[in-house]
Design an enzyme around this catalytic site. Structure first.
Site, mmCIF file in Angstrom:
data_model
loop_
_atom_site.group_PDB
_atom_site.id
_atom_site.type_symbol
_atom_site.label_atom_id
_atom_site.label_comp_id
_atom_site.label_asym_id
_atom_site.label_seq_id
_atom_site.Cartn_x
_atom_site.Cartn_y
_atom_site.Cartn_z
ATOM 1 C CD GLU A 118 -146.032 42.855 -58.785
ATOM 2 O OE1 GLU A 118 -147.126 42.725 -59.367
ATOM 3 O OE2 GLU A 118 -145.533 43.947 -58.536
ATOM 4 C CB THR A 121 -140.400 46.347 -62.501
ATOM 5 O OG1 THR A 121 -141.424 47.302 -62.266
ATOM 6 C CG2 THR A 121 -139.907 45.819 -61.172
HETATM 7 N N1 HSE Z 1 -139.515 46.595 -54.642
HETATM 8 C C1 HSE Z 1 -139.679 46.573 -56.067
HETATM 9 C C2 HSE Z 1 -138.455 47.208 -56.712
HETATM 10 C C3 HSE Z 1 -140.925 47.349 -56.414
HETATM 11 O O1 HSE Z 1 -138.001 48.226 -56.196
HETATM 12 O O2 HSE Z 1 -137.977 46.680 -57.710
HETATM 13 C C4 HSE Z 1 -141.224 47.377 -57.881
HETATM 14 O O3 HSE Z 1 -142.309 48.261 -58.096
#
Ligand code: HSE
Length: 319
Positions: free
Chosen positions: A130, A183
């Site tokens: 990730e 992201t």
């Molecule tokens: N918790 C992470 C974010 C998840 O909100 O950036 C990314 O899918």
């Protein structure tokens, strides 16, 4: 056994108030990995379908490859694994696309090696993948993709991951708009400091949500599904977000927010029928802006990755 085909599911991270701390798995969409054990050390990505040629084919740059390389290194393995990855979910969707790939590959490789590790022991390798995909080793997609159900990451250092009880009759609707949000970008726009008063509201909601899930208290779940910190910022990247959310709530959803880092939007309901109705309303609200989307409806997935039967294929979006 030296060949295996594994499916790993999409996940909804954050679940409104649990930024980087809470996520759950759904049944569709998800990715499929075909893996083969061989005598040549290392990992080879033999092919990727469904990504339009966009994902790296080098094992040390691809999330599935990074995860399995870390697993093989940890085990001191002299054998290697070939990976054929079938992407059945969109990139940059907020549905844990990279997590589904790395978890499917890890689970497949571990099975081929005779199952030396338990699922939770593979989590650090999925987190490494990730981090390679989006620069942040958050676990709120990979942990539920691997363990199934709702998973709370109580602590990252040391890693402390808790599976949360949840009601059987909890169903998720996903609206995936046909736009992409990376992201990395969706994290970069977040404020680095938050007001104490906002933090209090947010962590009270998270505690309320966990309690509501564990007690099967749908009113409490509904009251707690609020994100006052991240949603107001990230929803600016999702055209029509307020309309879609409003339509989900008006149709009887328990709550609605951004899935992970977006642009997908999720809603929770107490029946499959209601979740479909909510999906129809969300799609309608989105299409009024001349915007295309897919809808997925699913119970919470309690299993995570699973070995597929030879003739088994993932389903298409509901509508
Ligand atoms: N918790 C992470 C974010 C998840 O909100 O950036 C990314 O899918």
């Amino acid at each position: 056994m030296n060949r295996i085909r594994v499916f790993a599911p999409a996940t909804v991270a954050n679940v409104a108030c649990g930024f980087d701390s809470l996520g759950f798995a759904i049944h569709q969409p998800g990715d499929i990995v075909e893996a083969e054990l061989n005598d040549e050390k290392g990992v080879r990505i033999t092919g990727i379908t469904g990504d339009g040629g966009r994902l790296p084919r080098d094992a040390d740059k691809n999330t599935a490859g990074v995860a399995v390389l870390a697993l093989l290194e940890h085990l001191g393995e002299s054998r290697g694994v070939d990976i054929l990855l079938h992407k059945h979910m969109p990139l940059g969707s907020g549905l844990g696309s990279s997590a589904a790939s790395s978890v499917a590959a890890l689970y497949a490789a571990n099975q081929l090696l005779g199952g030396p590790l338990k699922k939770e022991e593979m989590l650090p390798f999925a987190m490494k993948a990730e981090a390679s995909a989006c620069g942040s080793p958050h676990a709120d997609n990979v942990a539920p993709a691997l363990l199934g159900g709702f998973v709370l990451i109580r602590s990252y250092e040391p890693l402390d991951v808790i599976s949360i009880d949840y009601p059987e009759n909890l169903f998720c609707t996903i609206l995936h708009p046909h736009i992409e949000v990376r992201t990395e970008d969706s994290r970069r726009i977040l404020r680095k400091h938050i007001k104490l008063a906002d933090a209090v509201i947010q962590w009270s909601n998270l505690a309320g949500l966990i309690a509501g899930l564990a007690k099967s208290d749908f009113d409490l779940i509904s009251r707690s599904l609020n994100d006052i910190i991240f949603e107001p910022v990230r929803s600016l990247l999702i055209p029509g977000f307020d309309r879609v959310k409003g339509s989900a709530i008006a149709s009887g959803a328990l709550g609605c927010s951004i899935s992970g880092s977006g642009p997908s939007v999720f809603a929770l309901s107490t029946s499959m029928e209601k979740a479909r109705e909510v999906g129809l309303a969300m799609k309608q609200a989105f299409s009024e802006l001349q915007l295309e989307s897919d809808i997925y409806v699913s119970p919470v997935n309690s299993i995570g990755p699973r070995i597929l039967q030879p003739d088994e294929n993932p389903v298409e979006p509901l509508f």
